[in-house]
Design a protein around this motif. Structure first.
Motif, PDB file in Angstrom:
ATOM      1  N   PRO A  30      69.978  55.771  41.551  1.00  0.00           N
ATOM      2  CA  PRO A  30      71.498  55.345  41.018  1.00  0.00           C
ATOM      3  C   PRO A  30      71.387  54.625  39.924  1.00  0.00           C
ATOM      4  N   ASP A  31      70.459  53.763  39.439  1.00  0.00           N
ATOM      5  CA  ASP A  31      70.517  53.216  38.188  1.00  0.00           C
ATOM      6  C   ASP A  31      69.804  54.100  37.049  1.00  0.00           C
ATOM      7  N   ARG A  33      66.674  55.319  36.713  1.00  0.00           N
ATOM      8  CA  ARG A  33      65.258  54.968  36.828  1.00  0.00           C
ATOM      9  C   ARG A  33      64.719  56.553  37.481  1.00  0.00           C
TER      10      ARG A  33
END
Length: 316
Positions: A30-31, A33
């Protein structure tokens, strides 16, 4: 970062080789990465892959770096497999590395002896060969994939996508797996004669359908004790008309659609919270925990507790 090594042996099926590269290589958290590092490993020299040849950028010794090894299928089930590759698979398995095969890759994995005493699957054309050559393996030709924990096997072609998405879900939960599935233009659930732990997307109505507002309302109020009469009053229809519209546009009944929405919500809560199962049963609209457990098992193919154990997001 989780390292996935894809084993490229001479005669590798290009589709089987590319599937894990695409799924794991494109997966994002979600971020933003990247959770996976993907390596292609093989013996020294050129490797035949049908219409072309390739040279793996990493040798067999790189398998020792892997957290997961993917064994793609070979075009010829009788093709020789380097003993160095089989030894590397045995050694990494002994260290706890997760190993999964795609299609006829199960025949390669079977030569290591690692599948003995286990259940496995492969492409339906190769299932009889696998069973005949390795009677110690329980071959199930009627499923898309088999998850035995450390060792996994899948059926042919597109079933490799199902298997890779299943591994992403095991590692990072349903939201990340759903994003990976969308990138592959794949559903998270396909027909295949097995319980895959994954309840697919709720059927969508045609754009502009009079049911769209009702479905949004149902999802928002799925925790309530709703009857067919309640839903029909909200829609401003008779129960008979409502049932007809649902069957025509969604292939389901209103109550079947509602139960599916409740189970999807329950899966999310099981993955992302530590709430007791009995509490989740009430949160998603089941008046009885027993009824919830029975419905969950019937829909998902396993118990709520087993599902949580397999798919709980431990990063939270």
């Amino acid at each position: 970062m989780h390292t996935v090594a894809v084993l490229a042996l001479d005669g590798v099926v290009p589709f089987d080789l590319a599937t894990p590269l695409e799924v794991f290589g494109r997966t994002r958290l979600p971020d933003g990465r990247t959770p996976y590092r993907v390596l292609v490993c093989g013996p020294d020299g050129d490797v035949g892959a049908g219409a072309f040849t390739l040279r793996a950028p990493h040798g067999l010794d790189a398998l020792a770096e892997a957290d997961t090894i993917i064994v793609p299928g070979l075009a010829d089930a009788d093709a020789p497999v380097p003993e160095a590759a089989l030894t590397a698979l045995r050694d990494t398995a002994a260290r706890g590395t997760r190993i999964a095969s795609i299609c006829s890759g199960a025949l390669v994995l079977a030569r290591t002896g690692l599948l003995n005493g286990r259940r496995a699957t492969t492409h339906w054309l190769a299932a009889a060969t696998l069973a005949e050559r390795h009677p110690e393996i329980t071959v199930d030709p009627d499923v898309l994939y088999v998850d035995e924990g450390q060792l996994l096997t899948s059926a042919g072609a597109a079933a490799g996508l199902d298997l890779c998405l299943h591994l992403v879900r095991r590692d990072h939960g349903s939201a990340v797996a759903a994003d990976a599935a969308r990138l592959s233009v794949m559903p998270l659930e396909r027909e295949g004669g097995q319980a895959q732990f994954i309840v697919g997307p709720l059927p969508a109505t045609p754009r502009g359908s009079e049911l769209e507002p009702l479905l949004r309302w149902l999802e928002e109020h799925a925790h309530r004790e709703l009857t067919l009469d309640d839903i029909a009053r909200r829609a401003g229809m008779s129960t008979r008309t409502l049932n007809r519209h649902f069957r025509e546009q969604l292939g389901s009944t209103p109550l079947q659609w509602l139960l599916r929405a409740r189970i999807r919500r329950a899966q999310h809560l099981l993955e992302t919270t530590g709430h007791p199962v009995d509490r989740i049963a009430g949160q998603v609209g089941f008046g009885s925990p027993t009824a919830f457990r029975e419905r969950f098992r019937r829909t998902v193919g396993t118990s709520p507790a087993a599902y949580r154990s397999a798919f709980r997001d431990h990063t939270r």
